[in-house]
Design an enzyme around this catalytic site. Structure first.
Site, PDB file in Angstrom:
ATOM      1  NE  ARG A  82       9.092   0.794  -3.903  1.00 18.92           N
ATOM      2  CZ  ARG A  82       9.056   1.094  -1.561  1.00 18.92           C
ATOM      3  NH1 ARG A  82       9.857   1.803  -1.168  1.00 18.92           N
ATOM      4  NH2 ARG A  82       7.637   0.407  -1.824  1.00 18.92           N
ATOM      5  CE  LYS A 184       6.894  -4.064  -1.425  1.00 25.26           C
ATOM      6  NZ  LYS A 184       8.238  -4.421  -0.269  1.00 25.26           N
ATOM      7  CD  GLU A 220      16.288  -3.680   2.470  1.00 21.89           C
ATOM      8  OE1 GLU A 220      15.409  -3.567   2.906  1.00 21.89           O
ATOM      9  OE2 GLU A 220      16.329  -3.983   1.353  1.00 21.89           O
TER      10      GLU A 220
HETATM   11  N1  PLP Z   1      12.527  -2.987   2.529  1.00 18.86           N
HETATM   12  C1  PLP Z   1      12.048  -3.672   1.713  1.00 18.86           C
HETATM   13  C2  PLP Z   1      12.824  -5.713   1.385  1.00 18.86           C
HETATM   14  C3  PLP Z   1      10.462  -4.444   2.114  1.00 18.86           C
HETATM   15  O1  PLP Z   1      10.130  -5.167   1.632  1.00 18.86           O
HETATM   16  C4  PLP Z   1      10.176  -3.116   2.326  1.00 18.86           C
HETATM   17  C5  PLP Z   1       8.308  -3.341   2.584  1.00 18.86           C
HETATM   18  O2  PLP Z   1       8.055  -2.238   1.715  1.00 18.86           O
HETATM   19  C6  PLP Z   1      11.151  -2.060   2.392  1.00 18.86           C
HETATM   20  C7  PLP Z   1      12.275  -1.946   3.063  1.00 18.86           C
HETATM   21  C8  PLP Z   1      10.126  -0.806   3.448  1.00 18.86           C
HETATM   22  O3  PLP Z   1      10.173   0.051   2.640  1.00 18.86           O
HETATM   23  P1  PLP Z   1       8.742   0.826   2.262  1.00 18.86           P
HETATM   24  O4  PLP Z   1       8.893   2.053   3.770  1.00 18.86           O
HETATM   25  O5  PLP Z   1       8.645   1.660   1.425  1.00 18.86           O
HETATM   26  O6  PLP Z   1       6.736  -0.217   2.445  1.00 18.86           O
HETATM   27  C1  COI Z   2       5.485  -3.154   3.007  1.00 14.94           C
HETATM   28  O1  COI Z   2       5.695  -3.403   3.924  1.00 14.94           O
HETATM   29  O2  COI Z   2       4.685  -2.989   2.030  1.00 14.94           O
HETATM   30  C2  COI Z   2       5.758  -4.988   2.776  1.00 14.94           C
HETATM   31  O3  COI Z   2       5.369  -4.973   0.905  1.00 14.94           O
HETATM   32  C3  COI Z   2       6.785  -6.086   3.231  1.00 14.94           C
HETATM   33  C4  COI Z   2       5.864  -7.554   2.687  1.00 14.94           C
HETATM   34  C5  COI Z   2       8.074  -7.624   3.761  1.00 14.94           C
HETATM   35  C6  COI Z   2       5.423  -7.223   3.795  1.00 14.94           C
END
Ligand code: PLP
Ligand code: COI
Length: 341
Positions: A82, A184, A220
């Site tokens: 990612r 991200k 989200e």
């Molecule tokens: N959506 C957003 C905007 C995020 O910042 C995160 C955190 O990483 C997620 C979703 C969840 O992603 P992940 O499950 O890969 O941590």
């Molecule tokens: C994560 O879940 O790792 C993120 O980057 C989300 C952030 C809001 C802490």
């Protein structure tokens, strides 16, 4: 290795400096080997691309102590991939995926004393990030970059642990169609700060963002994807090109189907349908699965039957199965667990 003397059970989700961090630099078209350093500061050009035009992206993953005493990371290959997608979209040089995983392993090993013990409920949060260091004044990508990883021991993202959250439907948009919502990028979070501060001032834990084009579909929150459960126990999650492809969400869909035998649907979720769901949760690395009890839409309450006291039953099963896999007391699908030591 002796653990640091921290109050593991009561950690919150805040930065605590640990001993070592990984740093690599990109100059003249290639990445150097990178190194671990004790120095948590950096010196930048006043005109660095990250400072002028926010050319930066990041990742988030966690390391856990398993029941049998190993330190493991959860699906770091997915974060490596990612981050490459984020870098490409921002005209940054990708940090090679194999080197990303190796750097995660080295950084966690160097900070093993900060990996919370099994059973404490805490984890070591790992933050890889990359930013433009070269000077830019005309709007253009930089020609030099730095990639870093630090770690910090953390407790629950939302204060109060597993108590159901109250969200509000935001009047702000998080991401534009064809924008950067699916990567991200630091800029996605900068522009969400006013919205989250406003939500907190109004007594809400988080925002529910709707799609920017029509304001009719669920997207989200600022830092997590949604998982809903229908009254007949189907797991439903919004599909959209402008949300972050959460690794936790993708893992939960697999778990729902293959561990719990549930039907899963990844599809557009009209906001109108939200009132009909039995359960709602936020999922992400930081959020794990945090239950949502109530969503307020401009003064109108949507209350989920699972209530404001505890997680709904399916959310709980998903939560317990996911954390069971991460902590090593349930067998993981092949390739999900990277043993660090
Ligand atoms: N959506 C957003 C905007 C995020 O910042 C995160 C955190 O990483 C997620 C979703 C969840 O992603 P992940 O499950 O890969 O941590
Ligand atoms: C994560 O879940 O790792 C993120 O980057 C989300 C952030 C809001 C802490």
């Amino acid at each position: 290795m002796e653990k640091k003397n921290l109050d593991w059970e009561n950690l919150d989700f805040s930065y605590k400096k640990t001993d070592k961090r990984f740093v690599a630099n990109y100059h003249d078209g290639s990445w150097d080997e990178g190194t671990l350093t004790g120095d948590d500061t950096l010196v930048l050009s006043e005109c660095a691309g990250v400072l002028q035009y926010s050319q930066s992206c990041f990742e988030g993953l966690k390391a856990y102590t398993t029941e049998d005493g190993h330190i493991v990371a959860f699906r770091p290959d997915m974060n490596a991939k990612r981050m490459e997608d984020s870098a490409k979209r921002l005209e940054m040089p990708a940090f090679p995926q194999e080197k990303f995983i190796d750097a995660v392993v080295r950084t966690v090993k160097a900070n093993a004393a900060y990996v919370p013990p099994f059973g404490s409920g805490a984890t070591l949060y790992i933050r890889p990030y990359m930013f433009a260091t070269g000077p830019v004044i005309g709007v253009a990508p930089s020609d030099s970059y730095q990639f870093r990883i630090f770690t910090t021991p953390v407790g629950p993202y939302f204060k109060g642990g597993v108590h159901p959250l109250t969200l509000c439907v935001s009047d702000f948009d998080r991401a534009a169609p064809h924008g950067t919502g699916n990567i991200k990028a630091g800029l996605n979070y900068a522009m969400s700060l006013h919205a989250i501060v406003t939500a907190h001032k109004n007594g809400f834990n988080e925002n529910m963002y709707l799609d920017a084009a029509t304001r009719t579909k669920v997207e989200e929150t600022g830092g997590a994807n949604f998982i809903f459960v229908t009254k007949d126990n189907k797991v439903v999650t919004p599909k959209s090109d402008s949300i972050l492809p959460s690794i936790t969400r993708r893992s939960l869909l697999y778990i729902a189907k293959n561990y719990l035998g549930l039907e899963v649907e990844e599809r557009e979720v009209p906001f109108e349908e939200v009132k009909d769901f039995a359960e709602c949760g936020l999922c992400g690395t930081a959020a794990v699965i945090s239950p949502v009890g109530k969503i307020v839409d401009h003064g109108k309450d949507i209350c989920f039957p699972s209530g404001m006291q505890e997680m709904g039953p399916i959310t709980k099963k998903l939560h317990d199965t996911l954390t069971g896999i991460q902590m090593g007391h349930l067998e993981a699908p092949k390739g999900w667990i990277k043993v660090i030591e």
